[in-house]
Enzyme design. Structure first.
Site, PDB file in Angstrom:
ATOM      1  N   ASP A   1      43.462  51.920  31.198  1.00 32.51           N
ATOM      2  CA  ASP A   1      43.032  50.868  32.117  1.00 32.51           C
ATOM      3  C   ASP A   1      44.214  50.455  32.985  1.00 32.51           C
ATOM      4  O   ASP A   1      45.155  49.814  32.506  1.00 32.51           O
ATOM      5  CB  ASP A   1      42.507  49.670  31.305  1.00 32.51           C
TER       6      ASP A   1
ATOM      7  N   HIS B   1      43.270  43.645  28.497  1.00 34.27           N
ATOM      8  CA  HIS B   1      42.388  42.723  29.233  1.00 34.27           C
ATOM      9  C   HIS B   1      41.161  42.317  28.407  1.00 34.27           C
ATOM     10  O   HIS B   1      40.667  43.107  27.606  1.00 34.27           O
ATOM     11  CB  HIS B   1      41.938  43.401  30.533  1.00 34.27           C
TER      12      HIS B   1
ATOM     13  N   ASN C   1      41.498  49.540  40.060  1.00 38.27           N
ATOM     14  CA  ASN C   1      40.706  48.747  41.002  1.00 38.27           C
ATOM     15  C   ASN C   1      41.369  48.772  42.371  1.00 38.27           C
ATOM     16  O   ASN C   1      42.389  48.121  42.560  1.00 38.27           O
ATOM     17  CB  ASN C   1      40.627  47.283  40.557  1.00 38.27           C
TER      18      ASN C   1
ATOM     19  N   THR D   1      42.953  39.882  44.983  1.00 39.84           N
ATOM     20  CA  THR D   1      41.811  40.694  45.397  1.00 39.84           C
ATOM     21  C   THR D   1      42.151  41.301  46.740  1.00 39.84           C
ATOM     22  O   THR D   1      42.679  40.626  47.625  1.00 39.84           O
ATOM     23  CB  THR D   1      40.513  39.875  45.472  1.00 39.84           C
TER      24      THR D   1
ATOM     25  N   SER E   1      35.778  46.253  34.500  1.00 39.30           N
ATOM     26  CA  SER E   1      35.043  46.007  33.254  1.00 39.30           C
ATOM     27  C   SER E   1      33.976  47.081  33.049  1.00 39.30           C
ATOM     28  O   SER E   1      33.792  47.584  31.938  1.00 39.30           O
ATOM     29  CB  SER E   1      34.371  44.634  33.286  1.00 39.30           C
TER      30      SER E   1
HETATM   31  C1  LIG Z   1      41.442  42.734  36.547  1.00 36.57           C
HETATM   32  C2  LIG Z   1      41.566  43.588  35.370  1.00 36.57           C
HETATM   33  C3  LIG Z   1      40.420  44.037  34.695  1.00 36.57           C
HETATM   34  C4  LIG Z   1      39.026  43.602  35.084  1.00 36.57           C
HETATM   35  O1  LIG Z   1      38.659  44.070  36.314  1.00 36.57           O
HETATM   36  P1  LIG Z   1      37.249  43.635  36.961  1.00 36.57           P
HETATM   37  O2  LIG Z   1      37.117  44.552  38.115  1.00 36.57           O
HETATM   38  O3  LIG Z   1      37.390  42.206  37.352  1.00 36.57           O
HETATM   39  O4  LIG Z   1      36.219  43.823  35.921  1.00 36.57           O
HETATM   40  C5  LIG Z   1      40.601  44.877  33.628  1.00 36.57           C
HETATM   41  N1  LIG Z   1      41.827  45.255  33.230  1.00 36.57           N
HETATM   42  C6  LIG Z   1      42.958  44.848  33.839  1.00 36.57           C
HETATM   43  C7  LIG Z   1      44.289  45.315  33.360  1.00 36.57           C
HETATM   44  C8  LIG Z   1      42.859  43.991  34.939  1.00 36.57           C
HETATM   45  O5  LIG Z   1      43.973  43.593  35.576  1.00 36.57           O
END
Ligand SMILES: *Cc1c(COP(=O)(O)O)cnc(C)c1O
Length: 519
Positions: A311, A228, A340, A82, A149
Site C-alpha cells: 500500500d 492505514h 493514489n 488531495t 481502501s
Molecule cells: C490515504 C491512504 C489510504 C486510504 O486511501 P483512500 O483513497 O482514502 O481510501 C490508505 N493507505 C495509505 C497509506 C494512505 O495514505
C-alpha cells in the site's frame, strides 16, 4: 434545461470554480460552521417548482464554499493532500458528460482501453515491473479503483481466495471433496461452487468455492500497527483474523515493520495451527511516512507462502521522480501494489491505480457471469468488473491521459520536489530555537514534531488550540503512546512564506498557552 442552456450555465459554473481557485488564499483552511449549520440555510422541503440557476448560484457561497474545508488552501496540512489539477476537472466534466459506464469492454470500449493504455504509461514513467503492464503477455494487469481502501480490500479478497484455492487443491480432504465420487455427493450436499460447477436451482445454498469460510476461518493476515486504518477495515470486511505487528524505528527512523517481527509472528501462528496468508506492507505510512522494507519482507512472504500487497497510497506517486525510486525497491516481490494519484499525483479524487502480478488469473475469483453481462469479446478483452467491488465505473483514466499529455510529467515532478522541499524547510525552522523537536525525520511531504520537554497533554492542548485558531489546519497522531503534531504539505499553492507563517502561528499559540513555562 436544454443543451443551449448547458452551454451558457456550464460556462458560468466553470467561472465559479475558477473564481474559487483564484480566491482560495483569502479563505481559512477550515470552516467555522457547526454541525447542522445547513438546517438554517436549506429548507426542510424541496421547492414546489423549479428555481432559477441565478438563485442557486447565490446560495453556493453560504451553503457550499463557506461550509467546505479547503483542502488545497496553502495552510491546509491535515491528513494526506488531495491532488488537484485543472486537467482533472476538465476530465471529470467529460466523464460526466459522456455518462457511460465501463464495467465490461463492450459496455464502453474507450473506458477500458484508455485505462489500460494510461496505466501502462504510469508503469513506464514510474519504472514499475514490466509485467504490471496491461499490454504485457503475462497475467499482470492494472486497474483504476476509486480509492486506496478499495484497492487494499480487493488485494485482501484476492489473497484470501488464492489461499483458499491453494488449501483446497492440496491432496487432502479438500481434494477428496472436490474430486472423488463420494466427495462429489458431499459437495453437492454443501453446494460448493466451482468454475466447472453444475447449475444450481433456487433451493440450493451456495458457498462460493474460492470464498469458503470453513477454509479461511483458519487464516491470519499481518500489517504493522501504523498501517492505514483501511487495511484493518479491509480485514474486517474480508472476515479474516489479523495482527497489527509492532513497528520499530528501524529503516529511515520513521517506523516500519521489521522482518524479524514478521518471522516471529508467522512462527507463532503456525504453531497454533493458523494459516498465515498475507502481509499488507506500507510504503509511506500516514502518521510519519514510514516505510516497510519490501525488499526484506518480500523473500519472507515468498518462503512462507504469503501474498504480499504493498500500500503506497500517499508515497507511491513520488516514484515519478528518479530520486524517490527507493520507495519501490523490492516491488518485484509484491503480488499487488496500489497508489493514489489523487494524493501526491496532482489528480483530483478519485484515481487509485492498483496493479496485480497475476490479475487476469485473480479475476476468476470474482467471476459472476449473468447472461445480461456476457458479450462477444469477453474472451479476448478485459472486463474490469471482475477486479473491483462495484459493477459501475466512471471514466477515471481521462484524468491521467489529460494531465500527462497537456501538463506533462516534468511539471508533476516539480510539484512533488517542491512539497518535499517545503516539508524539509519547515522541519528546519520549527526546531530553530529549540522549543520544538522533530518526532521523526521529515520524509516526502510529512514532518512530525512536538513541544520539547512537554507532556502528551500539553502537545494535545497545543494542537487543539492551533486548530481552533483556524489559520492553519493539521491533524496529530500517536505512535506507541507518544502524541505528536504532523504536517503534510500538499497544496500546489504552498510556498516558503506559508511555512514561515505557519511556524509563526504555532509559536504564537504555544507562547500564549505556555508563557509561564520555561521552554
Ligand atoms: C490515504 C491512504 C489510504 C486510504 O486511501 P483512500 O483513497 O482514502 O481510501 C490508505 N493507505 C495509505 C497509506 C494512505 O495514505
Amino acid at each position: 434545461m436544454d443543451s443551449a442552456k448547458l452551454r451558457t450555465e456550464g460556462k458560468k459554473m466553470i467561472d465559479i470554480v475558477a473564481d474559487y481557485w483564484d480566491g482560495i488564499r483569502q479563505r481559512k483552511p477550515l470552516s467555522d460552521v457547526k454541525p447542522g449549520y445547513i438546517n438554517f440555510l436549506v429548507p426542510p422541503r424541496p421547492p414546489l417548482g423549479p428555481e432559477s440557476w441565478e438563485k442557486i448560484y447565490q446560495d453556493l457561497e453560504k451553503v457550499v464554499f463557506n461550509g467546505s474545508s479547503h483542502w488545497n488552501h496553502p495552510q491546509f496540512f491535515a491528513y494526506c493532500p488531495t491532488g488537484i489539477s485543472y486537467h482533472s476537472i476538465m476530465a471529470d466534466i467529460l466523464s460526466s458528460g459522456l455518462s457511460s459506464i465501463g464495467f465490461s469492454w463492450i459496455a464502453c470500449p474507450s473506458i477500458t482501453e484508455l485505462e489500460k493504455a494510461s496505466l501502462d504509461w504510469l508503469v513506464v514513467l514510474m519504472d514499475l515491473p514490466e509485467y504490471f503492464k496491461n499490454s504485457h503477455p503475462g497475467a499482470g494487469c492494472g486497474i483504476i479503483q476509486s480509492s486506496g481502501s478499495d484497492s487494499t480490500l480487493m488485494a485482501i479478497m484476492t489473497a484470501r481466495a488464492a489461499k483458499v484455492d491453494e488449501v483446497k487443491s492440496q491432496p487432502t480432504v479438500y481434494k477428496w471433496i472436490a474430486e472423488s465420487a463420494v466427495g462429489k455427493t458431499f459437495r453437492r450436499l454443501f453446494y460448493w461452487q466451482r468454475e466447472d460447477s453444475e447449475s444450481y436451482d433456487s433451493t440450493d445454498v451456495i458457498t462460493a468455492y474460492y470464498h469458503d469460510p470453513t477454509v479461511f476461518q483458519h487464516f491470519v493476515m499481518y500489517f504493522s500497527d501504523i498501517g492505514h486504518s483501511s487495511i484493518e477495515k479491509g480485514a474486517m470486511l474480508a472476515g479474516v483474523r489479523y495482527r497489527k505487528l509492532k513497528s520499530t524505528r528501524s529503516y529511515l527512523g520513521n517506523y516500519g515493520l521489521h522482518p524479524d517481527t514478521l518471522e516471529k509472528a508467522i512462527k507463532q501462528d503456525k504453531a497454533r495451527g493458523w494459516i498465515p496468508f498475507m502481509l499488507v506492507a506500507t510504503v509511506g505510512t500516514t502518521s510519519t511516512c514510514g516505510v516497510d522494507q519490501i525488499d526484506e519482507l518480500g523473500p519472507i512472504c515468498k518462503r512462507e507462502g504469503l501474498y504480499l500487497h504493498v500500500d503506497a497510497a500517499y508515497a507511491g506517486s513520488f516514484a515519478f521522480c528518479q530520486e524517490y525510486r527507493y520507495l519501490t525497491r523490492g516491488l518485484e516481490h509484491a503480488d499487488s501494489y496500489n497508489l493514489n494519484l489523487h494524493k501526491a499525483g496532482m489528480i483530483n479524487f478519485d484515481c487509485a491505480p492498483l496493479w496485480f502480478k497475476n490479475g487476469t488469473y485473480a479475476a476468476r475469483y470474482f467471476n459472476v457471469d449473468p447472461v445480461y453481462l456476457a458479450h462477444q469479446y469477453q474472451s479476448t478483452s478485459t472486463d474490469y468488473r471482475h477486479l473491483e467491488i462495484p459493477l459501475g465505473r466512471r471514466f477515471r483514466s481521462l484524468k491521467v491521459w489529460f494531465i500527462l499529455r497537456n501538463y506533462g510529467v516534468e511539471k508533476i515532478k516539480e510539484y512533488q520536489k517542491k512539497t518535499v522541499h517545503l516539508a524539509l524547510f519547515f522541519s528546519k525552522i520549527i526546531i530553530e530555537d529549540d522549543r520544538f523537536e522533530l518526532f521523526t525525520p521529515p520524509h516526502l511531504g510529512v514532518t512530525t514534531f512536538r513541544l520539547k520537554n512537554h507532556s502528551n497533554a500539553d502537545n494535545e492542548k497545543l494542537c487543539a488550540a492551533i486548530n481552533r485558531d483556524r489559520r492553519v489546519y493539521l491533524v496529530p497522531s500517536t505512535i506507541h503512546g507518544t502524541f505528536f503534531l504532523r504536517i503534510c504539505v500538499g497544496s500546489p499553492l504552498t510556498n516558503e512564506d506559508d511555512m514561515r507563517n505557519t511556524k509563526k502561528v504555532i509559536f504564537e499559540i504555544a507562547d500564549s498557552l505556555f508563557k509561564d513555562v520555561s521552554m
